[in-house]
Design an enzyme around this catalytic site. Structure first.
Site, PDB file in Angstrom:
ATOM      1  N   TYR A 114      84.062  46.614  69.490  1.00 47.23           N
ATOM      2  CA  TYR A 114      84.712  47.427  68.458  1.00 47.23           C
ATOM      3  C   TYR A 114      83.716  48.445  67.920  1.00 47.23           C
ATOM      4  CZ  TYR A 114      87.463  48.771  64.414  1.00 47.23           C
ATOM      5  OH  TYR A 114      88.185  49.505  63.496  1.00 47.23           O
ATOM      6  N   ASP A 209      75.188  50.780  68.092  1.00 46.37           N
ATOM      7  CA  ASP A 209      76.102  50.711  66.956  1.00 46.37           C
ATOM      8  C   ASP A 209      75.596  49.599  66.051  1.00 46.37           C
ATOM      9  OD1 ASP A 209      78.084  50.267  65.121  1.00 46.37           O
ATOM     10  OD2 ASP A 209      79.738  50.491  66.542  1.00 46.37           O
ATOM     11  N   LYS A 236      78.999  50.480  56.495  1.00 44.08           N
ATOM     12  CA  LYS A 236      79.194  49.269  55.693  1.00 44.08           C
ATOM     13  C   LYS A 236      78.193  49.120  54.548  1.00 44.08           C
ATOM     14  CE  LYS A 236      81.695  46.860  59.297  1.00 44.08           C
ATOM     15  NZ  LYS A 236      83.084  46.634  58.930  1.00 44.08           N
TER      16      LYS A 236
END
Ligand code: PMP
Length: 364
Positions: A114, A209, A236
């Site tokens: 993801y 990532d 985040k």
């Protein structure tokens, strides 16, 4: 049951901060973005103070520079850094930068990973092997599908072969150093080393990532490996609970965004990029993340992992839990999870029931 709340108006201050947790609930704390838990007093104070000064400016602000300095000091691979409003945007721009820099069009990602919801990231996200390599969304063009190359996570030989096969067209390989979606499975060092070597051989950029994995160590998961990525994507926790993303890396790649000499090769305007509310919340969070706090988070993780191991030993209990050094997750399957393929096949109906049950218990 359909008792579960569809909206939330407040959250308790769970769970991993410098303070004692005031709530017994386990929480994913907004999809792992709130590393200090909900309503951290320093973050709240920083937001209140910034609200008094103004919530949005088109100009760069001091907290933006300070947060960028803090992050580039923590992750030496980030020679340049730019803020976005989500991890999705950061990934999309890192991929575009790789295409601009290399003049190539294809992107490789690991199966099932993801990386947000941009077009290229929306392929091979499902954990169902029957749908491996398929788009996880309608509305993508055939060109986008054609541009995506899928490599198996933690299979160094296959990854190397695929990168070499597509090297002439391959702008970038994007990978999570610890793959969150399959349960925080760490990349083997040999896998990342093979990616690095194969990318170097093909003039292909390697992108990490770290949107999720930055919570694992001050320098992200990349501090545990000898492999230096060309580019990294963040998000985040760096926004302290406000909408955020960031991407950066090699100065020569990031030069495409430089607007100081006129129109940049890649324009990156954005009304809320580096928004001061976000930057203040991010700074108030990141400044609290001392090595001791990371240790405390890890100790709590250990307590959880210990409990999970005890439950798993009980008769009739079926789940596998994978764990990296700092994060863990459960899959409702009785097979061990080490790769994307082994993570598939969990009991989806049971997962949905558990999800709704936790929601009913106020755990979200
Ligand atoms: N990459 C990874 C590894 C993520 O975990 C996420 C968010 N879960 C993203 C990218 C996308 O970030 P955002 O939700 O902020 O768009």
């Amino acid at each position: 049951s359909s008792r579960f709340p569809s909206t939330l108006s407040t959250a308790r201050a769970a769970c991993c901060g410098t303070r004692t947790a005031t709530s017994a609930s386990i929480s994913t704390t907004n999809a792992t973005s709130l590393i200090l838990g909900h309503r951290d007093p320093q973050v709240t104070a920083a937001l209140q103070a910034q609200a008094e000064k103004g919530t949005a400016f088109a100009n760069p602000t001091e907290p933006e520079v300070e947060l960028a300095s803090l992050l580039t000091a923590a992750l030496p691979s980030l020679q340049r850094l730019r803020f976005t409003n989500s991890g999705t945007e950061g990934v999309a721009l890192a991929l575009r930068a790789a295409r601009a820099f290399t003049g190539k069009s294809k992107i490789a990602k690991t199966e099932g990973a993801y990386h947000g919801t941009s077009d290229h990231a929306s392929i091979s996200v499902t954990l169902r092997v029957s749908e491996a390599g398929m788009p996880s969304s309608q509305g993508l063009t055939a060109k986008t599908l054609d541009d995506m190359i899928i490599i198996p996570f933690n299979d160094a030989a296959a990854a190397r072969r695929i990168i070499e096969q597509h090297g002439d067209d391959l702008a970038a390989v994007i990978v999570e150093p610890v793959m969150a979606g399959i349960g925080y499975v760490p990349a083997e060092a040999a896998f990342l080393e093979a990616l690095r070597e194969a990318c170097d051989g093909q003039r292909t950029l390697l992108i990490f990532d770290e949107v999720q994995t930055l919570r694992m160590a001050p320098g992200g998961a990349q501090q545990w490996y000898d492999v230096v990525p060309d580019m990294s994507c963040l998000g985040k926790i760096i926004g302290g609970g406000m909408p955020v993303g960031a991407f950066g890396g090699r100065a020569d790649v990031m030069a495409a965004f430089d607007a100081t000499e006129g129109a940049p090769a890649i324009p990156h305007g954005g009304t809320f990029n580096g928004n001061p509310m976000t930057m203040q919340a991010g700074l108030a969070t990141m400044r609290q993340l001392t090595p001791e706090v990371y240790e405390r988070i890890n100790e709590r993780g250990e307590t959880l992992r210990h409990q999970l191991r005890k439950w798993r030993a009980a008769p009739g209990c079926r789940f596998a839990s994978a764990a990296s050094r700092r994060s863990s997750a459960c899959k409702l399957t009785d097979r061990p999870v080490t790769t994307y393929r082994s993570a598939q096949g969990q009991d989806e109906a049971l997962r949905q029931k558990l999800f709704l049950h936790l929601l009913n218990e106020g755990i979200t």
